[in-house]
Write a protein that holds these residues in place. Structure first.
Motif, PDB file in Angstrom:
ATOM      1  N   ILE A   1       0.840  -1.201   0.000  1.00 12.63           N
ATOM      2  CA  ILE A   1       0.000   0.000   0.000  1.00 12.63           C
ATOM      3  C   ILE A   1       0.872   1.247   0.000  1.00 12.63           C
ATOM      4  O   ILE A   1       0.618   2.209  -0.739  1.00 12.63           O
ATOM      5  CB  ILE A   1      -0.957  -0.011   1.211  1.00 12.63           C
ATOM      6  CG1 ILE A   1      -1.953  -1.159   1.078  1.00 12.63           C
ATOM      7  CG2 ILE A   1      -1.679   1.322   1.350  1.00 12.63           C
ATOM      8  CD1 ILE A   1      -2.756  -1.430   2.329  1.00 12.63           C
ATOM      9  N   CYS A   2       1.913   1.227   0.817  1.00 12.36           N
ATOM     10  CA  CYS A   2       2.808   2.383   0.891  1.00 12.36           C
ATOM     11  C   CYS A   2       3.537   2.597  -0.433  1.00 12.36           C
ATOM     12  O   CYS A   2       3.733   3.737  -0.865  1.00 12.36           O
ATOM     13  CB  CYS A   2       3.803   2.191   2.032  1.00 12.36           C
ATOM     14  SG  CYS A   2       4.646   3.696   2.485  1.00 12.36           S
ATOM     15  N   PHE A   3       3.938   1.517  -1.091  1.00 10.47           N
ATOM     16  CA  PHE A   3       4.581   1.633  -2.402  1.00 10.47           C
ATOM     17  C   PHE A   3       3.633   2.283  -3.400  1.00 10.47           C
ATOM     18  O   PHE A   3       4.026   3.162  -4.172  1.00 10.47           O
ATOM     19  CB  PHE A   3       5.023   0.254  -2.901  1.00 10.47           C
ATOM     20  CG  PHE A   3       5.651   0.285  -4.256  1.00 10.47           C
ATOM     21  CD1 PHE A   3       6.975   0.666  -4.407  1.00 10.47           C
ATOM     22  CD2 PHE A   3       4.921  -0.053  -5.378  1.00 10.47           C
ATOM     23  CE1 PHE A   3       7.561   0.707  -5.657  1.00 10.47           C
ATOM     24  CE2 PHE A   3       5.497  -0.019  -6.630  1.00 10.47           C
ATOM     25  CZ  PHE A   3       6.822   0.365  -6.774  1.00 10.47           C
ATOM     26  N   ALA A   4       2.380   1.852  -3.378  1.00 10.20           N
ATOM     27  CA  ALA A   4       1.392   2.433  -4.299  1.00 10.20           C
ATOM     28  C   ALA A   4       1.163   3.910  -4.006  1.00 10.20           C
ATOM     29  O   ALA A   4       1.075   4.731  -4.917  1.00 10.20           O
ATOM     30  CB  ALA A   4       0.081   1.663  -4.215  1.00 10.20           C
ATOM     31  N   LEU A   5       1.080   4.262  -2.716  1.00  7.72           N
ATOM     32  CA  LEU A   5       0.862   5.663  -2.352  1.00  7.72           C
ATOM     33  C   LEU A   5       2.083   6.536  -2.607  1.00  7.72           C
ATOM     34  O   LEU A   5       1.957   7.720  -2.889  1.00  7.72           O
ATOM     35  CB  LEU A   5       0.462   5.770  -0.877  1.00  7.72           C
ATOM     36  CG  LEU A   5      -0.930   5.306  -0.518  1.00  7.72           C
ATOM     37  CD1 LEU A   5      -1.136   5.346   0.984  1.00  7.72           C
ATOM     38  CD2 LEU A   5      -1.983   6.140  -1.218  1.00  7.72           C
ATOM     39  N   GLN A   6       3.261   5.952  -2.483  1.00 10.71           N
ATOM     40  CA  GLN A   6       4.488   6.733  -2.620  1.00 10.71           C
ATOM     41  C   GLN A   6       4.938   6.869  -4.073  1.00 10.71           C
ATOM     42  O   GLN A   6       5.494   7.904  -4.437  1.00 10.71           O
ATOM     43  CB  GLN A   6       5.602   6.093  -1.791  1.00 10.71           C
ATOM     44  CG  GLN A   6       6.857   6.921  -1.712  1.00 10.71           C
ATOM     45  CD  GLN A   6       7.878   6.310  -0.778  1.00 10.71           C
ATOM     46  OE1 GLN A   6       7.618   5.318  -0.095  1.00 10.71           O
ATOM     47  NE2 GLN A   6       9.047   6.905  -0.734  1.00 10.71           N
ATOM     48  N   TYR A   7       4.718   5.847  -4.886  1.00  8.64           N
ATOM     49  CA  TYR A   7       5.257   5.869  -6.250  1.00  8.64           C
ATOM     50  C   TYR A   7       4.202   5.778  -7.345  1.00  8.64           C
ATOM     51  O   TYR A   7       4.252   6.538  -8.309  1.00  8.64           O
ATOM     52  CB  TYR A   7       6.265   4.728  -6.440  1.00  8.64           C
ATOM     53  CG  TYR A   7       7.467   4.849  -5.563  1.00  8.64           C
ATOM     54  CD1 TYR A   7       8.393   5.850  -5.762  1.00  8.64           C
ATOM     55  CD2 TYR A   7       7.679   3.955  -4.517  1.00  8.64           C
ATOM     56  CE1 TYR A   7       9.508   5.968  -4.950  1.00  8.64           C
ATOM     57  CE2 TYR A   7       8.785   4.061  -3.705  1.00  8.64           C
ATOM     58  CZ  TYR A   7       9.700   5.068  -3.931  1.00  8.64           C
ATOM     59  OH  TYR A   7      10.785   5.183  -3.126  1.00  8.64           O
ATOM     60  N   VAL A   8       3.277   4.841  -7.248  1.00  7.62           N
ATOM     61  CA  VAL A   8       2.368   4.556  -8.356  1.00  7.62           C
ATOM     62  C   VAL A   8       1.360   5.688  -8.561  1.00  7.62           C
ATOM     63  O   VAL A   8       1.261   6.247  -9.668  1.00  7.62           O
ATOM     64  CB  VAL A   8       1.646   3.205  -8.154  1.00  7.62           C
ATOM     65  CG1 VAL A   8       0.660   2.953  -9.269  1.00  7.62           C
ATOM     66  CG2 VAL A   8       2.658   2.082  -8.049  1.00  7.62           C
ATOM     67  N   MET A   9       0.636   6.050  -7.518  1.00 13.85           N
ATOM     68  CA  MET A   9      -0.361   7.115  -7.633  1.00 13.85           C
ATOM     69  C   MET A   9       0.279   8.442  -8.056  1.00 13.85           C
ATOM     70  O   MET A   9      -0.202   9.078  -9.005  1.00 13.85           O
ATOM     71  CB  MET A   9      -1.130   7.275  -6.323  1.00 13.85           C
ATOM     72  CG  MET A   9      -2.244   8.292  -6.396  1.00 13.85           C
ATOM     73  SD  MET A   9      -3.081   8.543  -4.829  1.00 13.85           S
ATOM     74  CE  MET A   9      -1.909   9.602  -3.997  1.00 13.85           C
TER      75      MET A   9
END
Length: 142
Positions: free
Chosen positions: A11-19
């Motif tokens: 989730i943190c990876f998605a919030l930090q990089y993907v989004m």
């Protein structure tokens, strides 16, 4: 590492990089992106790089011993990147701009103006030199 949220790393990876990456590409490929959007995403990626350097050098100790570290990190990066908050632009406008505005006015802009003037003089000299050599070549051909 203590965590209340399952798969918090993902989730943190998605919030930090993907989004943010999706939003950044959306701004980059607009016909006329606003200055505020450009500031938001430029500052966001600068803050991500600074955070990554700090985490790899100093904060890695806290990851294991500070409970809910990853959840707090997720919330912080969501605040920085979410369009509702635009935390990166807020930090830039409230902290960085106010702190560096006097330095920019006194030191940076005068130096840039001097460099611009020097470049214009050199460009004009090069243009004149090219014109002179072209006219000499034309005179030789006659």
């Amino acid at each position: 590492m203590f965590s209340l949220v399952p798969q918090v790393g993902l989730i943190c990876f998605a919030l930090q990089y993907v989004m943010p990456l999706i939003h950044t590409f959306g701004v980059c490929f607009k016909d006329t992106p606003s200055s505020k959007q450009q500031t938001q995403w430029a500052m966001y990626w600068i803050l991500v790089v600074v955070y990554e350097v700090l985490e790899s050098l100093l904060l890695w100790v806290l990851v294991e011993y500070f409970p809910l570290f990853t959840e707090i990190k997720c919330l912080a990066f969501y605040w920085l990147s979410a369009s509702e908050f635009q935390g990166a632009r807020f930090l830039f406008e409230s902290v960085i701009t106010q702190h560096y505005a006097p330095i920019d006015a006194d030191k940076v802009w005068p130096q840039l103006q001097k460099l611009t003037n020097k470049a214009a003089v050199k460009k004009d000299a090069a243009f004149d030199s090219a014109q002179d050599s072209a006219s000499k070549e034309a005179a030789k051909d006659k």
